[in-house]
Design an enzyme around this catalytic site. Sequence first.
Site, short mmCIF file in Angstrom:
data_model
loop_
_atom_site.label_atom_id
_atom_site.label_comp_id
_atom_site.label_asym_id
_atom_site.label_seq_id
_atom_site.Cartn_x
_atom_site.Cartn_y
_atom_site.Cartn_z
N ASN A 288 -7.66 2.06 9.79
CA ASN A 288 -6.28 2.15 10.29
C ASN A 288 -6.43 2.22 11.97
O ASN A 288 -7.29 2.96 12.52
CB ASN A 288 -5.49 3.54 10.01
N TYR B 180 -4.43 2.08 15.75
CA TYR B 180 -3.07 2.07 16.43
C TYR B 180 -3.39 1.99 18.15
O TYR B 180 -2.74 0.91 18.67
CB TYR B 180 -2.49 3.34 16.49
N GLU C 62 -7.40 8.69 5.93
CA GLU C 62 -7.47 9.23 7.01
C GLU C 62 -8.03 10.76 6.93
O GLU C 62 -7.51 11.73 7.17
CB GLU C 62 -6.69 9.16 8.11
N ARG D 273 0.69 -1.11 -0.13
CA ARG D 273 0.10 -0.16 0.04
C ARG D 273 0.86 1.41 -0.03
O ARG D 273 1.72 1.43 0.88
CB ARG D 273 -0.80 0.03 1.16
N HIS E 298 -2.74 10.94 0.53
CA HIS E 298 -2.43 10.71 1.84
C HIS E 298 -1.74 11.81 2.22
O HIS E 298 -0.74 12.34 2.52
CB HIS E 298 -1.19 9.58 1.99
N GLU F 104 -3.70 -0.03 8.09
CA GLU F 104 -2.24 0.39 8.91
C GLU F 104 -2.66 -0.19 10.28
O GLU F 104 -3.78 0.03 10.84
CB GLU F 104 -2.10 1.82 8.97
C1 FCB Z 1 -1.61 7.35 10.51
C2 FCB Z 1 -1.00 7.90 9.26
C3 FCB Z 1 0.31 7.49 8.91
C4 FCB Z 1 1.12 7.35 10.00
C5 FCB Z 1 0.68 6.71 11.14
C6 FCB Z 1 1.61 6.49 12.34
O1 FCB Z 1 -2.47 8.19 10.99
O2 FCB Z 1 -1.99 7.50 8.12
O3 FCB Z 1 0.74 8.28 7.76
O4 FCB Z 1 1.40 8.74 10.31
O5 FCB Z 1 -0.46 7.34 11.57
#
Ligand code: FCB
Length: 454
Positions: free
Chosen positions: A284, A286, A161, A74, A116, A361
Amino acid sequence: MGFPEGFLWGAATAAYQIEGAAQEDGRAASIWDTFSHTPGKVLNGDTGDVATDHYHRRQQDVATMSELGIGAYRFSISWSRVLPEGTANQKGMDFYSRLVDELLEHGIAPVATLYHWDLPQVLEDAGGWPERDTARRFADYAERIGRVLGDRVHTWTTLNEPWCSAFLGYGSGVHAPGRTDPVAALRAAHHLNLAHGLAVRALRGVVSPSAQHSVTLNLHHLRGEAEAVRRVDAVSNRVFLDPMLGSGYPADLLDDTAHLTDWSFLHDGDAEIAAAPLDILGVNYYSPTLVREWDGVSPRAHADGHRPGAATPFVGCDDVEFAEQPGPHTAMGWPIDATGMEELLLRLHREYPHTPLMITENGAAFDDVVDDDGRVRDDRRVAYLRDHIAAVERACQAGADVRGYFAWSLLDNFEWAYGYSKRFGLVHVDYTTGERTWKDSASWYRDTIARGPS
Ligand code: FCB
């Protein structure tokens, strides 16, 4: 194994974060060039001028992907490299065309993101995402790049995002273009929804009929006090999910923001455009987010780096703040909690049961060092990835239709407002020499893909 047949294992990057070559071969400035060159906006004055020099090391990086054994890559396309002043730049187009060919030669499916975060500066000068015309320009860009790469790209992603583009770019101002205007942020959000729908339509007209169409959202997995969760959910998740998946803007979002705007920028017919049918919803993830009512007195913390006192990206949620969460945390200060990913996938499966999902992500920053023996012992990243992949597997076993997983990121790179201070890569980059060094997590990911997880 709990993963479905054909599940895609991949790695992700983004143009401004890795390419460099900011002024080469006809590329024009994007809002991130301007922002990173503005003193005080990016840590240590870092810019993406050189980044990881991927523009010149493309073949080496594709070889690394091949050694990793990933089935999909990607990447994003730099709008201002391929259409610097609105007209096609052949050298820019050629770069991506070669990348796609090389990926295919190595049996790696290209997953291309059109946007992006790097809006051409000329379009920001004309008003940027708060202006409706930017959506039309985006569709034009989508069509042109679709004509060039459309016979070879496996999956198209319109936006990465859009929450960050709208609310960090125009609301809290911690991302480019750095504006702090809540109404501009809402207008931007709407025009991003519109741009997405127009681009899906435009792409479907020119690319291979077998290509898949998607968008990537950074959905906030919210926990905490019910009313705070509802409000933040409206302006961070449902503001994109609902229009894109066909139910228009949620009534509570319109109510929560009515004191700011009458939403007259929302025109008849826009809802149908934004709801262009999608093949995949990219997610995405985290960490989870904990919210609570704000007392109105103490300095308020925010999700974007928890900077007390910064303008809030959560437009219309003036009485909400973020609560610190227990550790362990990554180098970003983000709590490590894979259960949030499983819960988020199950929520999406419940609420949008007919939309296939893909983790576009997931990853973690740690302060990695190359040891004297040349190894990078990033055990915590290995543990993070292992636990999150296990969470995806559990979600699949519980019935969620998840089609793939992309590690963020292939390489250490320019982490936006944090510059080069945060390392998310499977592969370490020495920013003085450009040298790449596999971290232990890269070997672990290779072995995991080869063996089949679990
Ligand atoms: C996301 C972004 C990516 C990177 C990660 C850590 O929000 O899409 O570009 O910065 O976080």
